[in-house]
Design an enzyme around this catalytic site. Structure first.
Site, short mmCIF file in Angstrom:
data_model
loop_
_atom_site.label_atom_id
_atom_site.label_comp_id
_atom_site.label_asym_id
_atom_site.label_seq_id
_atom_site.Cartn_x
_atom_site.Cartn_y
_atom_site.Cartn_z
N SER A 1 0.87 -1.17 0.00
CA SER A 1 0.00 0.00 0.00
C SER A 1 0.90 1.22 0.00
CB SER A 1 -0.87 -0.01 1.27
OG SER A 1 -1.47 1.24 1.51
N TYR B 1 -1.97 -1.20 10.42
CA TYR B 1 -2.00 -1.41 8.97
C TYR B 1 -0.70 -0.90 8.34
CZ TYR B 1 -4.02 -1.30 4.23
OH TYR B 1 -4.28 -1.51 2.89
#
Length: 282
Positions: free
Chosen positions: A155, A168
């Site tokens: 990401s 995350y």
């Protein structure tokens, strides 16, 4: 001829979202697909995950491209289950050429307010599950001796920090480091390893009530259309998010022979979002 004719691709998290898009895009270019998804819930993920019917729909969409698909319900946290799936795929198709370790979840909150369960679930799925996927697939790829391509879904949070996403962000940074190490270790076997780093993507992980409450705490009864105006500010281009196929096209490139000498790289698909001095939108 397709760019992936006679190839077999394992895709995790394939029931919907990016995983489904990857499976379909690779099938369009000639790959047979091995698809796996949890098809259930993770208690700390504040939105519904894919269901068995979603995975069946992915299978139908792949078959529409006249490609074979082996699809199974499974959890990337379960190493034995992944190893069993790989063995089944090798028996069915003869081997695996491409691995797309895509499965992931999210939850939200300041680092000091996250529960231990939130932290552990995100690390277990988004980092350890990626490692277990690679661990399950790599031995058969080495033994087969035909090289291959492994693509890990990271990401932009695997490159920069995001508030309210400490777990995350930590997991996705870990994926980036795992990719770089695997690229070094597997280069002698002609197995390439790269990661993809998308900005916001139009999937249920982004379009859900929990994230709307995080980004727009004063709003009520928000729709994706309402949220789009706010998400535009996360990117350099005036778009709120990518479509899943935008990431799939990068995955396809990394899986194909066009990227035959590309390994150890971070493929960023961020719509200009990580530029430190991007021009703000009015």
């Amino acid at each position: 001829m397709g760019r992936l004719d006679n190839k077999v691709a394992l895709v995790t998290g394939a029931a919907r979202g990016q995983g489904r898009a990857h499976a379909i895009r690779l099938a369009e270019e000639g790959a047979d697909i091995v698809a796996v998804d949890i098809c259930g819930s993770v208690p700390t993920a504040p939105y519904a995950l894919g269901a068995s019917g979603d995975l069946e729909e992915t299978a139908k969409l792949v078959e529409q491209h006249d490609r074979r698909i082996l699809h199974r319900q499974g959890d990337t946290r379960d190493l034995e289950g992944l190893q069993s799936l790989v063995a089944e795929a090798v028996g069915e198709f003869g081997g695996i050429d491409i691995v797309v370790a895509n499965a992931g979840i999210a939850s939200y909150g300041p680092a000091w307010e996250l529960t231990e369960e939130q932290w552990q679930d995100v690390l277990d799925v988004n980092l350890t599950g990626v490692w277990k996927t690679a661990k399950a697939a790599i031995p058969s790829m080495i033994e087969r001796g035909q090289g291959g391509s492994i693509i890990l879904t990271s990401s932009v949070a695997g490159l920069i920090a995001y508030a309210n996403l400490a777990h995350y962000t930590a997991a996705k940074h870990g994926v980036t480091g795992l990719m770089r190490t695997l690229a070094v270790e597997l280069a002698p076997h002609n197995i390439r390893v790269n990661s993809v780093h998308p900005t916001t993507v139009n999937t249920p992980m982004i379009n859900n009530e929990a994230i709307y409450n995080l980004f727009f705490p004063q709003a009520t009864n928000m729709t994706p259309e309402d949220a789009a105006a706010g998400f535009i500010h996360m990117n350099g281009f005036r778009i709120p998010w990518l479509e899943p196929v935008d990431v799939s096209n990068a995955v396809l490139f990394l899986a194909s022979d066009e990227a035959r000498y590309v390994t150890g790289t971070t493929q960023v698909i961020d719509a200009g979002g990580t530029a430190p001095y991007r021009i703000p939108h009015s």
